[in-house]
Write a protein that holds these residues in place. Sequence first.
Motif, short mmCIF file in Angstrom:
data_model
loop_
_atom_site.label_atom_id
_atom_site.label_comp_id
_atom_site.label_asym_id
_atom_site.label_seq_id
_atom_site.Cartn_x
_atom_site.Cartn_y
_atom_site.Cartn_z
N MET A 1 0.85 -1.17 0.00
CA MET A 1 0.00 0.00 0.00
C MET A 1 0.90 1.23 0.00
SD MET A 1 -2.83 1.41 2.75
CE MET A 1 -3.61 -0.14 2.88
N SER A 2 0.59 2.16 -0.87
CA SER A 2 1.33 3.41 -0.94
C SER A 2 0.57 4.49 -0.19
CB SER A 2 1.52 3.86 -2.38
OG SER A 2 2.30 2.92 -3.09
N SER A 15 -1.35 9.38 -12.85
CA SER A 15 -0.34 8.33 -12.71
C SER A 15 -0.71 7.38 -11.58
CB SER A 15 1.05 8.93 -12.48
OG SER A 15 1.10 9.62 -11.25
N TRP A 16 -1.31 7.90 -10.51
CA TRP A 16 -1.77 7.03 -9.42
C TRP A 16 -2.93 6.17 -9.88
CZ3 TRP A 16 0.98 5.76 -5.47
CH2 TRP A 16 1.97 6.62 -5.01
N LEU A 17 -3.80 6.73 -10.70
CA LEU A 17 -4.94 5.96 -11.20
C LEU A 17 -4.47 4.74 -11.98
CD1 LEU A 17 -7.98 5.77 -11.37
CD2 LEU A 17 -7.89 7.23 -13.39
N GLN A 18 -3.41 4.89 -12.76
CA GLN A 18 -2.87 3.76 -13.51
C GLN A 18 -2.34 2.68 -12.56
OE1 GLN A 18 -0.01 5.76 -15.93
NE2 GLN A 18 -1.51 6.36 -17.48
N ALA A 22 -3.78 -1.19 -11.80
CA ALA A 22 -2.90 -2.35 -11.90
C ALA A 22 -2.92 -3.21 -10.63
CB ALA A 22 -1.47 -1.90 -12.20
N GLY A 23 -3.68 -2.77 -9.60
CA GLY A 23 -3.83 -3.58 -8.41
C GLY A 23 -3.31 -2.97 -7.12
N PRO A 40 -8.43 -0.85 -6.22
CA PRO A 40 -9.00 -1.22 -7.53
C PRO A 40 -10.37 -1.85 -7.34
CG PRO A 40 -7.23 -2.72 -6.93
CD PRO A 40 -7.25 -1.64 -5.89
N VAL A 41 -11.22 -1.69 -8.32
CA VAL A 41 -12.56 -2.27 -8.25
C VAL A 41 -12.49 -3.78 -8.27
CG1 VAL A 41 -14.75 -2.49 -9.47
CG2 VAL A 41 -13.64 -0.26 -9.30
#
Length: 82
Positions: A1-2, A15-18, A22-23, A40-41
Amino acid sequence: MSTITVDELERTGMSWLQRIAAGETLLVMRAGEPVAEIKPVAAPEAEPGQLRPYGLAAGEFVVPDDFDDPLPDELLDAFEGR
């Protein structure tokens, strides 16, 4: 987790959305306090034919020793409406 700040999320959101897609999970902080967790959904798709590994929840709970013992008569009666 970031972990990032609200300001950083506003500046670099795409960039965070990408990374989230990606998980990755993101914890958003404001004034040193967590305000949101973005996940992520759905988990990324597994390769076709690939099974999930065993033990993903290892250590998360303990099955009691009496788990498969017969239920008390009072509880069985309650289930059966007696």
